[in-house]
Design a protein around this motif. Structure first.
Motif, PDB file in Angstrom:
ATOM      1  N   GLU A 225       0.821  -1.198   0.000  1.00 28.10           N
ATOM      2  CA  GLU A 225       0.000   0.000   0.000  1.00 28.10           C
ATOM      3  C   GLU A 225       0.865   1.261   0.000  1.00 28.10           C
ATOM      4  OE1 GLU A 225      -2.767  -0.053   3.203  1.00 28.10           O
ATOM      5  OE2 GLU A 225      -4.018  -1.637   2.318  1.00 28.10           O
ATOM      6  N   ILE A 226       0.327   2.329  -0.564  1.00 33.23           N
ATOM      7  CA  ILE A 226       0.979   3.635  -0.534  1.00 33.23           C
ATOM      8  C   ILE A 226      -0.048   4.659  -0.080  1.00 33.23           C
ATOM      9  CG2 ILE A 226       2.647   3.087  -2.350  1.00 33.23           C
ATOM     10  CD1 ILE A 226       0.872   4.670  -4.289  1.00 33.23           C
ATOM     11  N   TRP A 227       0.439   5.828   0.317  1.00 29.67           N
ATOM     12  CA  TRP A 227      -0.465   6.906   0.699  1.00 29.67           C
ATOM     13  C   TRP A 227      -0.947   7.616  -0.560  1.00 29.67           C
ATOM     14  CZ3 TRP A 227      -3.236   7.988   4.708  1.00 29.67           C
ATOM     15  CH2 TRP A 227      -3.820   9.249   4.838  1.00 29.67           C
ATOM     16  N   LYS A 228      -2.253   7.780  -0.664  1.00 31.06           N
ATOM     17  CA  LYS A 228      -2.822   8.369  -1.871  1.00 31.06           C
ATOM     18  C   LYS A 228      -3.550   9.677  -1.607  1.00 31.06           C
ATOM     19  CE  LYS A 228      -3.316   3.969  -4.287  1.00 31.06           C
ATOM     20  NZ  LYS A 228      -4.156   3.149  -5.166  1.00 31.06           N
ATOM     21  N   SER A 232      -4.765   5.355   2.390  1.00 27.56           N
ATOM     22  CA  SER A 232      -3.818   4.406   1.808  1.00 27.56           C
ATOM     23  C   SER A 232      -4.550   3.390   0.947  1.00 27.56           C
ATOM     24  CB  SER A 232      -3.030   3.692   2.914  1.00 27.56           C
ATOM     25  OG  SER A 232      -3.913   2.976   3.761  1.00 27.56           O
ATOM     26  N   GLY A 233      -3.813   2.822   0.014  1.00 27.37           N
ATOM     27  CA  GLY A 233      -4.382   1.802  -0.862  1.00 27.37           C
ATOM     28  C   GLY A 233      -3.276   1.101  -1.621  1.00 27.37           C
ATOM     29  N   LYS A 234      -3.579  -0.040  -2.160  1.00 25.94           N
ATOM     30  CA  LYS A 234      -2.585  -0.808  -2.899  1.00 25.94           C
ATOM     31  C   LYS A 234      -2.188  -0.073  -4.184  1.00 25.94           C
ATOM     32  CE  LYS A 234      -3.640  -5.452  -1.188  1.00 25.94           C
ATOM     33  NZ  LYS A 234      -2.285  -5.764  -0.731  1.00 25.94           N
ATOM     34  N   VAL A 235      -0.938  -0.244  -4.559  1.00 28.66           N
ATOM     35  CA  VAL A 235      -0.436   0.381  -5.779  1.00 28.66           C
ATOM     36  C   VAL A 235      -1.203  -0.156  -6.987  1.00 28.66           C
ATOM     37  CG1 VAL A 235       1.580   0.742  -7.230  1.00 28.66           C
ATOM     38  CG2 VAL A 235       1.854   0.620  -4.752  1.00 28.66           C
ATOM     39  N   GLN A 236      -1.586   0.757  -7.872  1.00 31.15           N
ATOM     40  CA  GLN A 236      -2.276   0.343  -9.087  1.00 31.15           C
ATOM     41  C   GLN A 236      -1.803   1.204 -10.257  1.00 31.15           C
ATOM     42  OE1 GLN A 236      -6.418   0.876  -8.215  1.00 31.15           O
ATOM     43  NE2 GLN A 236      -6.276   3.078  -8.003  1.00 31.15           N
ATOM     44  N   GLU A 237      -2.181   0.796 -11.454  1.00 31.36           N
ATOM     45  CA  GLU A 237      -1.769   1.520 -12.652  1.00 31.36           C
ATOM     46  C   GLU A 237      -2.264   2.963 -12.589  1.00 31.36           C
ATOM     47  OE1 GLU A 237      -3.074  -0.673 -16.042  1.00 31.36           O
ATOM     48  OE2 GLU A 237      -1.976  -2.487 -15.478  1.00 31.36           O
ATOM     49  N   GLY A 238      -1.371   3.887 -12.949  1.00 30.01           N
ATOM     50  CA  GLY A 238      -1.695   5.302 -12.898  1.00 30.01           C
ATOM     51  C   GLY A 238      -1.149   6.000 -11.672  1.00 30.01           C
ATOM     52  N   ASP A 239      -0.810   5.222 -10.628  1.00 32.86           N
ATOM     53  CA  ASP A 239      -0.254   5.822  -9.416  1.00 32.86           C
ATOM     54  C   ASP A 239       1.167   6.315  -9.653  1.00 32.86           C
ATOM     55  OD1 ASP A 239      -2.514   5.382  -7.939  1.00 32.86           O
ATOM     56  OD2 ASP A 239      -1.820   3.504  -7.046  1.00 32.86           O
ATOM     57  N   THR A 240       1.550   7.335  -8.916  1.00 33.63           N
ATOM     58  CA  THR A 240       2.933   7.810  -8.908  1.00 33.63           C
ATOM     59  C   THR A 240       3.537   7.470  -7.550  1.00 33.63           C
ATOM     60  OG1 THR A 240       2.444   9.610 -10.443  1.00 33.63           O
ATOM     61  CG2 THR A 240       4.450   9.807  -9.115  1.00 33.63           C
ATOM     62  N   TRP A 242       7.112   6.992  -4.834  1.00 30.74           N
ATOM     63  CA  TRP A 242       8.427   7.522  -4.499  1.00 30.74           C
ATOM     64  C   TRP A 242       9.506   6.559  -4.956  1.00 30.74           C
ATOM     65  CZ3 TRP A 242       8.951  12.368  -2.910  1.00 30.74           C
ATOM     66  CH2 TRP A 242       7.869  13.005  -2.298  1.00 30.74           C
ATOM     67  N   ARG A 243      10.616   7.107  -5.409  1.00 31.55           N
ATOM     68  CA  ARG A 243      11.735   6.253  -5.809  1.00 31.55           C
ATOM     69  C   ARG A 243      12.275   5.502  -4.594  1.00 31.55           C
ATOM     70  NH1 ARG A 243      16.544  10.619  -7.198  1.00 31.55           N
ATOM     71  NH2 ARG A 243      16.574  11.688  -5.202  1.00 31.55           N
ATOM     72  N   GLY A 244      12.602   4.237  -4.800  1.00 33.87           N
ATOM     73  CA  GLY A 244      13.124   3.406  -3.730  1.00 33.87           C
ATOM     74  C   GLY A 244      12.062   2.840  -2.805  1.00 33.87           C
ATOM     75  N   TYR A 245      10.768   3.170  -3.033  1.00 35.26           N
ATOM     76  CA  TYR A 245       9.706   2.679  -2.154  1.00 35.26           C
ATOM     77  C   TYR A 245       9.346   1.239  -2.535  1.00 35.26           C
ATOM     78  CZ  TYR A 245       5.413   2.698   0.590  1.00 35.26           C
ATOM     79  OH  TYR A 245       4.440   2.409   1.505  1.00 35.26           O
ATOM     80  N   GLY A 246       9.227   0.391  -1.514  1.00 38.44           N
ATOM     81  CA  GLY A 246       8.873  -1.005  -1.757  1.00 38.44           C
ATOM     82  C   GLY A 246       7.411  -1.143  -2.152  1.00 38.44           C
ATOM     83  N   ILE A 247       7.151  -1.516  -3.386  1.00 39.04           N
ATOM     84  CA  ILE A 247       5.765  -1.577  -3.869  1.00 39.04           C
ATOM     85  C   ILE A 247       5.236  -3.002  -3.971  1.00 39.04           C
ATOM     86  CG2 ILE A 247       6.020   0.586  -5.119  1.00 39.04           C
ATOM     87  CD1 ILE A 247       6.168  -1.054  -7.705  1.00 39.04           C
ATOM     88  N   ILE A 248       6.132  -3.991  -4.001  1.00 34.85           N
ATOM     89  CA  ILE A 248       5.710  -5.384  -4.128  1.00 34.85           C
ATOM     90  C   ILE A 248       6.544  -6.237  -3.172  1.00 34.85           C
ATOM     91  CG2 ILE A 248       5.657  -7.402  -5.660  1.00 34.85           C
ATOM     92  CD1 ILE A 248       5.098  -5.530  -7.978  1.00 34.85           C
ATOM     93  N   SER A 249       5.901  -7.191  -2.545  1.00 34.72           N
ATOM     94  CA  SER A 249       6.599  -8.151  -1.692  1.00 34.72           C
ATOM     95  C   SER A 249       6.420  -9.550  -2.258  1.00 34.72           C
ATOM     96  CB  SER A 249       6.060  -8.096  -0.256  1.00 34.72           C
ATOM     97  OG  SER A 249       6.291  -6.835   0.320  1.00 34.72           O
ATOM     98  N   LEU A 250       7.468 -10.351  -2.131  1.00 37.44           N
ATOM     99  CA  LEU A 250       7.416 -11.760  -2.515  1.00 37.44           C
ATOM    100  C   LEU A 250       7.697 -12.571  -1.261  1.00 37.44           C
ATOM    101  CD1 LEU A 250       9.421 -11.672  -5.874  1.00 37.44           C
ATOM    102  CD2 LEU A 250       6.945 -11.745  -5.599  1.00 37.44           C
ATOM    103  N   PRO A 251       6.653 -12.866  -0.469  1.00 38.53           N
ATOM    104  CA  PRO A 251       6.866 -13.559   0.798  1.00 38.53           C
ATOM    105  C   PRO A 251       7.218 -15.029   0.608  1.00 38.53           C
ATOM    106  CG  PRO A 251       4.530 -13.288   0.379  1.00 38.53           C
ATOM    107  CD  PRO A 251       5.241 -12.542  -0.721  1.00 38.53           C
ATOM    108  N   ASP A 252       8.010 -15.538   1.549  1.00 43.51           N
ATOM    109  CA  ASP A 252       8.322 -16.958   1.591  1.00 43.51           C
ATOM    110  C   ASP A 252       7.192 -17.644   2.356  1.00 43.51           C
ATOM    111  OD1 ASP A 252       9.269 -19.502   1.935  1.00 43.51           O
ATOM    112  OD2 ASP A 252      11.227 -18.930   2.709  1.00 43.51           O
TER     113      ASP A 252
END
Length: 403
Positions: A225-228, A232-240, A242-252
Motif C-alpha cells: 500500500e501507498i499513501w494516496k 492508503s491503498g494498494k499500488v495500481q496503474e496510474g499511481d505515482t 516515491w523512488r526506492g519505495y517497496g511496492i511489491i513483496s514476494l513472501p516466503d
C-alpha cells in the motif's frame, strides 16, 4: 381395564395442562446456565493477520524522474524469477538517453578530429624537420675546405648558414613539441569528457532498464500500500510512487506466522511459549494451533494522530496449510494460565446489584434468589467466582428474567 384407562388418563390430562400453559406463556422458559467447578483457563483473544517472516521486497527504481506506474501485475499472482512485475513511464528517461547518446557521439567525433589533426601535425613537422636537417647537412658540407682554397668570407657565410640551420632545426623541434603537447592536452580533455558522457549514457540506459521491475525469485505477489492523499491503498496503474519505495513483496510462504498488536494493558500477561488456538476467517470451522514466539518490549504508535502505543506479538504456527496466504485475517486465543478447581460462570450471568456489588440470580422452583458473589479473573467468555457459589447452581442470564 377401566382402572388401566384411568391410570393413563390422569398423567395425560396433566401433560395437556402443562403444554397449554407453556403455549399461553409463549412456549419459552427463562434462559439459564450452570455454574461449573473445575479447571478455568484464562485466555486472551486477539485479532491479527498472517505475515511472512522472510520476504523479498521489490522497490521502485532509484532514478531521477517521475515514477508513474503504467503496468503492475495482479495481486496474489504466482510468478517465476525474471517475470515482469511492473513498468513505469520511461518517456522522460528516453529523452535523457537520446541526449546522452547524442552528446557522446559529438565528443567521439571531436576526438576523431583532434586525433586526425595531431597525425597531420606530426606528418607536417616530420617533413619540415627533414627539410631543415637537409639544409643543415648542406651547410656542413659548405664548411669543408680540405684543399684550403675557400676565401675566409665564404667560410664565414657557410658557418652562419650552418648556425641558422641548426637554430631552425631546434626551433622546429620545439615548435613541434609545443603544438603536439597542446594537441595532446586538448585530446586528453576530450577523452575525459568522453568517459563522463559514457558514464552518463550507461546510467541513463540502466535507469531506463530499471523502469521495468522483474521478479528476483519465484513467489507469490503481494502488492503493498501507498499513501494516496485521501488514504492508503494498494499500488495500481496510474499511481505515482516515491523512488526506492517497496511496492511489491514476494513472501516466503514457508515462513508464515501470525502478527498481532496489543495494548499496554494486555501485553503484561503474555510471554513466549504460551499455547494459542488460531482460526482464520478464510477457513470457517477449522482450528490451528501455535505458540507465542515473540513479545515486543517496546511499544509503537501505529496511527499518526494517536498517542496510543501498541506492542507487537508473533505467534508461530505448529502446522502450515497450502491455502494460507499473507494478509489473511486471524483470530487467536492465547492461553495465559489455568486455574484448577475453581467455580466459574459466563460473564452475562453476573449483574450489578443495588449497592454496586456483583450478584447472580439462582433459579429456584418458586422463582429466583439473588446471591451476592465475589468475582476473580476472567477470560473472553467466563468469570471466576471466588465466593457465593459452590458450583452446580442454575443461574438466570437474561436481564428481563431477573428484573
Amino acid at each position: 381395564m377401566n382402572v388401566m384407562k384411568r391410570f393413563w388418563y390422569v398423567p395425560l390430562v396433566i401433560l395437556v395442562v402443562i403444554l397449554g400453559f407453556v403455549s399461553l406463556s409463549g412456549g419459552e422458559g427463562p434462559l439459564t446456565i450452570q455454574a461449573t467447578r473445575g479447571a478455568f483457563v484464562i485466555d486472551l483473544e486477539v485479532t491479527g493477520e498472517l505475515v511472512a517472516e522472510k520476504s523479498i521486497t521489490v522497490s521502485a527504481p532509484n532514478v531521477r524522474t517521475r515514477l508513474q506506474v503504467t503496468y503492475i501485475i495482479k495481486d496474489g499472482a504466482l510468478v517465476k524469477a525474471g517475470d515482469i512485475l511492473a513498468r513505469f513511464d520511461p518517456s522522460e528517461l528516453q529523452n535523457e538517453l537520446d541526449n546522452s547518446d547524442a552528446e557522446l557521439k559529438t565528443i567521439e567525433a571531436q576526438i576523431q578530429q583532434k586525433e586526425a589533426s595531431l597525425e597531420a601535425l606530426k606528418r607536417r613537422y616530420t617533413l619540415d624537420l627533414e627539410d631543415v636537417k637537409m639544409q643543415y647537412e648542406l651547410a656542413k658540407l659548405d664548411m669543408v675546405d680540405d684543399e684550403g682554397i675557400l676565401p675566409a668570407k665564404e667560410i664565414e657565410k657557410a658557418r652562419l648558414r650552418l648556425e641558422n640551420a641548426e637554430q631552425k632545426y631546434k626551433e622546429t623541434e620545439k615548435q613541434l613539441a609545443d603544438e603536439k603537447e597542446a594537441a595532446l592536452a586538448d585530446l586528453k580533455v576530450l577523452q575525459v569528457q568522453k568517459r563522463n558522457k559514457e558514464q552518463n549514457l550507461a546510467f541513463a540506459r540502466k535507469s531506463y532498464d530499471d523502469m521495468i521491475l522483474k521478479a528476483p525469485a519465484d513467489g507469490l505477489v503481494v502488492i503493498n500500500e501507498i499513501w494516496k492523499g485521501a488514504g492508503s491503498g494498494k499500488v495500481q496503474e496510474g499511481d505515482t510512487v516515491w523512488r526506492g519505495y517497496g511496492i511489491i513483496s514476494l513472501p516466503d510462504l514457508k515462513t508464515l506466522q501470525v502478527q498481532a498488536w496489543l495494548s499496554e494493558v494486555d501485553i503484561g500477561n503474555l510471554k513466549e511459549g504460551q499455547k494459542t488456538k488460531i482460526m482464520l476467517d478464510a477457513f470457517p470451522g477449522e482450528t490451528f494451533t501455535g505458540q507465542v514466539s515473540r513479545v515486543s518490549s517496546v511499544g509503537a504508535k501505529r496511527q499518526f494522530d494517536s498517542d496510543k502505543k501498541e506492542f507487537e506479538i508473533i505467534v508461530s504456527l505448529d502446522r502450515l496449510d497450502d491455502r494460507m496466504k499473507p494478509g489473511m485475517t486471524v483470530r487467536a486465543t492465547i492461553a495465559i494460565k489455568t486455574l484448577k478447581d475453581v467455580v466459574s460462570v459466563p460473564i452475562e450471568a453476573v449483574f450489578t446489584g443495588k449497592d454496586g456489588e456483583s450478584v447472580v440470580y439462582i433459579k429456584s422452583f418458586g422463582g429466583k434468589k439473588e446471591q451476592v458473589v465475589r468475582t476473580g479473573e476472567r477470560n473472553a467468555t467466563h468469570i471466576q467466582i471466588l465466593e457465593g457459589l459452590e458450583g452446580g447452581e442454575t443461574l438466570l442470564i437474561a436481564k428481563e428474567d431477573v428484573e
